[in-house]
Design a protein around this motif. Structure first.
Motif, mmCIF file in Angstrom:
data_model
loop_
_atom_site.group_PDB
_atom_site.id
_atom_site.type_symbol
_atom_site.label_atom_id
_atom_site.label_comp_id
_atom_site.label_asym_id
_atom_site.label_seq_id
_atom_site.Cartn_x
_atom_site.Cartn_y
_atom_site.Cartn_z
ATOM 1 N N ALA A 108 6.296 -3.147 -3.026
ATOM 2 C CA ALA A 108 6.841 -4.145 -3.562
ATOM 3 C C ALA A 108 6.927 -5.261 -2.463
ATOM 4 C CB ALA A 108 8.381 -3.915 -4.302
ATOM 5 N N ARG A 109 6.718 -6.646 -2.985
ATOM 6 C CA ARG A 109 6.631 -7.455 -1.870
ATOM 7 C C ARG A 109 6.437 -8.872 -2.874
ATOM 8 N NH1 ARG A 109 1.778 -7.752 1.388
ATOM 9 N NH2 ARG A 109 0.970 -8.880 -0.328
ATOM 10 N N GLU A 110 7.248 -9.792 -2.459
ATOM 11 C CA GLU A 110 7.260 -11.291 -2.662
ATOM 12 C C GLU A 110 6.507 -11.862 -1.584
ATOM 13 O OE1 GLU A 110 8.451 -12.617 -5.571
ATOM 14 O OE2 GLU A 110 9.156 -10.702 -6.548
ATOM 15 N N GLY A 111 5.375 -12.323 -2.113
ATOM 16 C CA GLY A 111 4.683 -13.460 -0.929
ATOM 17 C C GLY A 111 3.737 -12.297 -0.281
ATOM 18 N N SER A 112 3.490 -12.679 1.161
ATOM 19 C CA SER A 112 2.317 -12.189 1.797
ATOM 20 C C SER A 112 2.753 -11.263 3.093
ATOM 21 C CB SER A 112 1.095 -12.980 1.946
ATOM 22 O OG SER A 112 0.582 -13.300 0.843
ATOM 23 N N GLY A 121 -2.482 -9.230 1.565
ATOM 24 C CA GLY A 121 -1.826 -10.607 1.112
ATOM 25 C C GLY A 121 -1.879 -11.073 -0.201
ATOM 26 N N VAL A 122 -1.163 -11.901 -0.817
ATOM 27 C CA VAL A 122 -1.431 -12.446 -2.228
ATOM 28 C C VAL A 122 -3.069 -12.772 -2.306
ATOM 29 C CG1 VAL A 122 -0.651 -14.333 -3.798
ATOM 30 C CG2 VAL A 122 1.053 -13.237 -2.149
ATOM 31 N N GLN A 131 -10.391 -8.622 -1.967
ATOM 32 C CA GLN A 131 -11.205 -8.643 -0.978
ATOM 33 C C GLN A 131 -10.126 -8.523 0.273
ATOM 34 O OE1 GLN A 131 -13.358 -12.304 -0.833
ATOM 35 N NE2 GLN A 131 -14.594 -11.648 -2.632
ATOM 36 N N TYR A 132 -10.608 -7.638 1.087
ATOM 37 C CA TYR A 132 -9.827 -7.696 2.510
ATOM 38 C C TYR A 132 -10.036 -8.876 3.156
ATOM 39 C CZ TYR A 132 -9.294 -2.744 2.301
ATOM 40 O OH TYR A 132 -8.552 -1.434 1.656
ATOM 41 N N TYR A 133 -8.839 -9.439 3.845
ATOM 42 C CA TYR A 133 -8.797 -10.603 4.508
ATOM 43 C C TYR A 133 -9.184 -12.031 3.948
ATOM 44 C CZ TYR A 133 -7.433 -6.939 7.793
ATOM 45 O OH TYR A 133 -6.765 -5.660 8.270
ATOM 46 N N ALA A 134 -8.905 -12.077 2.613
ATOM 47 C CA ALA A 134 -9.417 -13.237 1.895
ATOM 48 C C ALA A 134 -8.674 -14.685 2.292
ATOM 49 C CB ALA A 134 -9.492 -12.980 0.509
ATOM 50 N N HIS A 135 -7.552 -14.452 2.745
ATOM 51 C CA HIS A 135 -6.962 -15.691 3.085
ATOM 52 C C HIS A 135 -7.780 -16.514 4.234
ATOM 53 C CE1 HIS A 135 -4.095 -18.644 4.499
ATOM 54 N NE2 HIS A 135 -3.402 -18.497 3.650
ATOM 55 N N PRO A 136 -8.197 -17.921 3.704
ATOM 56 C CA PRO A 136 -8.893 -18.807 4.594
ATOM 57 C C PRO A 136 -8.649 -18.733 6.017
ATOM 58 C CG PRO A 136 -8.024 -20.252 2.963
ATOM 59 C CD PRO A 136 -7.509 -18.589 2.495
ATOM 60 N N GLN A 137 -7.353 -18.682 6.275
ATOM 61 C CA GLN A 137 -6.858 -18.901 7.617
ATOM 62 C C GLN A 137 -6.651 -17.555 8.158
ATOM 63 O OE1 GLN A 137 -3.297 -21.065 6.888
ATOM 64 N NE2 GLN A 137 -4.439 -23.084 7.484
ATOM 65 N N ASN A 138 -6.951 -16.329 7.715
ATOM 66 C CA ASN A 138 -7.048 -15.208 8.291
ATOM 67 C C ASN A 138 -8.067 -14.957 9.589
ATOM 68 O OD1 ASN A 138 -7.385 -12.235 9.220
ATOM 69 N ND2 ASN A 138 -5.320 -11.934 7.742
ATOM 70 N N GLN A 139 -7.857 -14.432 10.499
ATOM 71 C CA GLN A 139 -8.824 -14.427 11.590
ATOM 72 C C GLN A 139 -9.740 -13.324 11.514
ATOM 73 O OE1 GLN A 139 -6.422 -15.797 14.692
ATOM 74 N NE2 GLN A 139 -6.956 -17.917 14.709
ATOM 75 N N PHE A 140 -9.554 -12.599 10.694
ATOM 76 C CA PHE A 140 -10.177 -11.228 10.782
ATOM 77 C C PHE A 140 -11.849 -11.230 10.760
ATOM 78 C CE2 PHE A 140 -12.488 -7.684 8.746
ATOM 79 C CZ PHE A 140 -12.183 -6.474 9.721
ATOM 80 N N LEU A 154 2.926 -3.413 -6.166
ATOM 81 C CA LEU A 154 1.737 -3.883 -6.262
ATOM 82 C C LEU A 154 1.034 -2.882 -5.562
ATOM 83 C CD1 LEU A 154 2.723 -7.004 -4.379
ATOM 84 C CD2 LEU A 154 1.847 -6.942 -6.732
ATOM 85 N N GLN A 155 -0.532 -2.677 -5.938
ATOM 86 C CA GLN A 155 -1.492 -1.606 -5.653
ATOM 87 C C GLN A 155 -2.451 -2.515 -4.534
ATOM 88 O OE1 GLN A 155 -1.391 1.711 -6.586
ATOM 89 N NE2 GLN A 155 0.381 1.039 -7.475
ATOM 90 N N GLY A 156 -2.817 -1.507 -3.471
ATOM 91 C CA GLY A 156 -3.610 -2.021 -2.394
ATOM 92 C C GLY A 156 -5.133 -1.989 -2.887
ATOM 93 N N LEU A 157 -5.867 -2.150 -2.011
ATOM 94 C CA LEU A 157 -7.318 -2.167 -2.033
ATOM 95 C C LEU A 157 -7.705 -0.855 -1.832
ATOM 96 C CD1 LEU A 157 -8.280 -5.461 -0.525
ATOM 97 C CD2 LEU A 157 -7.761 -5.211 -3.023
ATOM 98 N N ALA A 158 -8.876 -0.307 -2.354
ATOM 99 C CA ALA A 158 -9.783 0.792 -2.002
ATOM 100 C C ALA A 158 -10.168 0.711 -0.590
ATOM 101 C CB ALA A 158 -10.858 1.014 -2.737
ATOM 102 N N PRO A 159 -10.500 2.013 0.122
ATOM 103 C CA PRO A 159 -10.944 1.672 1.542
ATOM 104 C C PRO A 159 -12.446 1.311 1.628
ATOM 105 C CG PRO A 159 -10.549 3.966 0.932
ATOM 106 C CD PRO A 159 -10.009 3.337 -0.216
#
Length: 186
Positions: free
Chosen positions: A86-90, A28-29, A36-45, A7-12
């Motif tokens: 490589a990663r399954e899940g988040s 994460g997935v 988008q950085y920290y897109a999971h609705p429960q992430n507190q960033f 999996l490829q990450g995001l640009a800085p």
């Protein structure tokens, strides 16, 4: 069982005015899907950023581009320690074949950098590599490195208030007075 694809990450998300760089581990997935950085609705960033600078004129939650603009105007940048993995899940514990990002290359883009804040333990595991990059770029003496509690929903053992206090101590020290952007003006 076949190997997971890389999996490829995001640009800085940085600018020449970045003073604080938040380093996560790997998106994460949901973040990868949304790009988008920290897109999971429960992430507190994002809620922590908004609580740290409540008068910064934060846009609506769905306006990612303007939220990023607001963060950059505050002098805060975001990146991850891994460029690919490589990663399954988040979960960080599932990261395999991690390829580190080019820290010396990024640091050259941030001449005002004074603080690196590792968002969680997996990111902080690479603090020595980041410190070496700071030494290579001549920034070691003026950039401090901190480990902060992860904003991930997987790190639920800390309350929001406890995480916020830890982040506040690093992100808004008493001698810091960031210029607050007003993104709500035309």
């Amino acid at each position: 069982m076949s190997a997971s694809p890389l999996l490829q990450g995001l640009a800085p998300l940085v600018s020449a005015g970045t003073r604080v760089l938040v380093l996560g581990s790997f998106p994460g997935v949901k973040s990868l899907q949304a790009q988008q950085y920290y897109a999971h609705p429960q992430n507190q960033f994002w809620p922590i950023m908004q609580a740290l600078w409540p008068d910064a004129g934060w846009p609506a939650e769905r306006d990612y581009a303007r939220r990023c603009q607001c963060l950059l105007l505050l002098g805060v940048g975001v990146w991850d320690v891994y460029a690919a993995c490589a990663r399954e899940g988040s979960l960080d514990s599932a990261i395999q074949q991690g390829q580190l990002n080019d820290f010396p290359g990024l640091l050259a883009q941030c001449p005002q950098l004074s603080t690196i804040a590792h968002n969680g333990g997996e990111s902080f595991r690479h603090a020595r590599t980041v410190k070496k990059a700071l030494e290579e770029t001549g920034l070691a003496g003026r950039v401090t490195i901190h480990r902060l509690p992860s904003t991930s929903p997987a790190h639920a053992s800390w309350t929001f208030e406890k995480k916020l206090a830890a982040w506040r101590a690093v992100m808004t020290p008493p001698d810091a007075a960031p210029v607050l952007p007003n993104l709500n003006t035309p």
